[in-house]
Design an enzyme around this catalytic site. Sequence first.
Site, PDB file in Angstrom:
ATOM      1  N   ASN A   1      -7.124  -3.106  14.624  1.00 52.99           N
ATOM      2  CA  ASN A   1      -8.801  -3.357  14.052  1.00 52.99           C
ATOM      3  C   ASN A   1      -8.799  -4.556  13.104  1.00 52.99           C
ATOM      4  OD1 ASN A   1      -7.750  -2.412  11.548  1.00 52.99           O
ATOM      5  ND2 ASN A   1      -9.237  -0.705  11.610  1.00 52.99           N
TER       6      ASN A   1
ATOM      7  N   HIS B   1      -6.850  -4.984  10.435  1.00 53.39           N
ATOM      8  CA  HIS B   1      -6.781  -4.794   8.760  1.00 53.39           C
ATOM      9  C   HIS B   1      -5.535  -5.323   8.336  1.00 53.39           C
ATOM     10  CE1 HIS B   1      -4.641  -0.733   9.525  1.00 53.39           C
ATOM     11  NE2 HIS B   1      -3.625  -1.659   9.310  1.00 53.39           N
TER      12      HIS B   1
ATOM     13  N   ASP C   1       0.951  -1.365  -0.225  1.00 51.19           N
ATOM     14  CA  ASP C   1      -0.007   0.069  -0.003  1.00 51.19           C
ATOM     15  C   ASP C   1       0.732   1.071  -0.045  1.00 51.19           C
ATOM     16  OD1 ASP C   1       0.764  -0.445   2.625  1.00 51.19           O
ATOM     17  OD2 ASP C   1      -1.190  -1.260   3.402  1.00 51.19           O
TER      18      ASP C   1
ATOM     19  N   GLU D   1      -9.761  -2.093   5.364  1.00 47.01           N
ATOM     20  CA  GLU D   1     -10.336  -1.900   6.795  1.00 47.01           C
ATOM     21  C   GLU D   1     -11.542  -2.650   7.064  1.00 47.01           C
ATOM     22  OE1 GLU D   1      -8.550  -0.124   8.638  1.00 47.01           O
ATOM     23  OE2 GLU D   1      -8.280   1.768   7.913  1.00 47.01           O
TER      24      GLU D   1
HETATM   25  C1  F6R Z   1       1.684  -1.823   5.997  1.00 46.33           C
HETATM   26  C2  F6R Z   1       0.252  -1.949   6.271  1.00 46.33           C
HETATM   27  C3  F6R Z   1      -0.330  -2.171   7.390  1.00 46.33           C
HETATM   28  C4  F6R Z   1       0.132  -2.603   8.953  1.00 46.33           C
HETATM   29  C5  F6R Z   1      -0.545  -2.519   9.858  1.00 46.33           C
HETATM   30  C6  F6R Z   1       0.437  -2.677  11.325  1.00 46.33           C
HETATM   31  O1  F6R Z   1       2.053  -1.586   4.488  1.00 46.33           O
HETATM   32  O2  F6R Z   1      -0.321  -2.622   5.325  1.00 46.33           O
HETATM   33  O3  F6R Z   1      -1.526  -3.310   7.325  1.00 46.33           O
HETATM   34  O4  F6R Z   1       0.889  -3.959   8.576  1.00 46.33           O
HETATM   35  O5  F6R Z   1      -1.187  -1.457  10.072  1.00 46.33           O
HETATM   36  O6  F6R Z   1       1.196  -1.635  11.356  1.00 46.33           O
HETATM   37  P1  F6R Z   1       2.452  -1.629  12.469  1.00 46.33           P
HETATM   38  O7  F6R Z   1       3.333  -2.716  12.146  1.00 46.33           O
HETATM   39  O8  F6R Z   1       2.981  -0.390  12.338  1.00 46.33           O
HETATM   40  O9  F6R Z   1       1.803  -2.094  13.741  1.00 46.33           O
END
Ligand code: F6R
Length: 242
Positions: free
Chosen positions: A136, A138, A67, A143
């Site tokens: 959450n 995701h 992303d 989401e």
């Molecule tokens: C990042 C992504 C997100 C993260 C998730 C966890 O490319 O797609 O899904 O993997 O938000 O983020 P952290 O590792 O910062 O807790």
Amino acid sequence: MEWIVVRDYDAMSEEAARRIIERMKAQPDLVLGLATGSTPVGTYRRLVDAFRRGEISFARVRTVNLDEYVGLAPDHPQSYARFMREQLFDHVDLPADAWDIPRGTAADLEAECARYEAHIRELGGIDLQLLGIGTNGHIGFNEPGTPFESRTHVVALTASTREANARFFERPEDVPTHAVTMGLETILEAREILLLASGPSKREAIRRLYHEGPSPDLPASALKHHPRVTVIVDEAAAADIR
Ligand code: F6R
């Protein structure tokens, strides 16, 4: 789903890196799907170390990322493109044209989503996709409520995700409101998936992933439909699954 519980963040990073290194050695032209955020930083550090020791090469590897924020150019300090260069790409022998990340500043974002999907297809699909998980549930920026059939698309970030990511920005209002993300179906087409989770903030998402059936309320639960998923989780995040 194979579950591996390890002691802490370092052990999680070690185990993830070990598996990626093993795959890279077996298949030097591996197509790697990568994630940003705090979770994979230790894994990337270990991949850089392995490259410096001469154990692995990225010369024939191709990468795609999950992303990117809408509105941030690739050289913006908080862009995911910049993050990947700082954490991994600039420190290994990955050719400059061998990585791809959705372009958050594309004038036509729909066309950019189609381009990204086509690029993944041209690569022959993703061999190994690395994932973190949001508090959450995701994965990527899919989401809660995202259909399991989704492809690369533009999403409005939830308040909780913008809050969780505010730590990387100067002011909370600087966090972009939208992102381009691979869809759940795009992610599920990867031949193998490695999901990492560490720390108490991920405890609830991991509890639900372990105990609940697949439902769009918990995007990561889409992975239950996939035949080759390994979840590497540390004790703090795994507190409710033992
Ligand atoms: C990042 C992504 C997100 C993260 C998730 C966890 O490319 O797609 O899904 O993997 O938000 O983020 P952290 O590792 O910062 O807790």
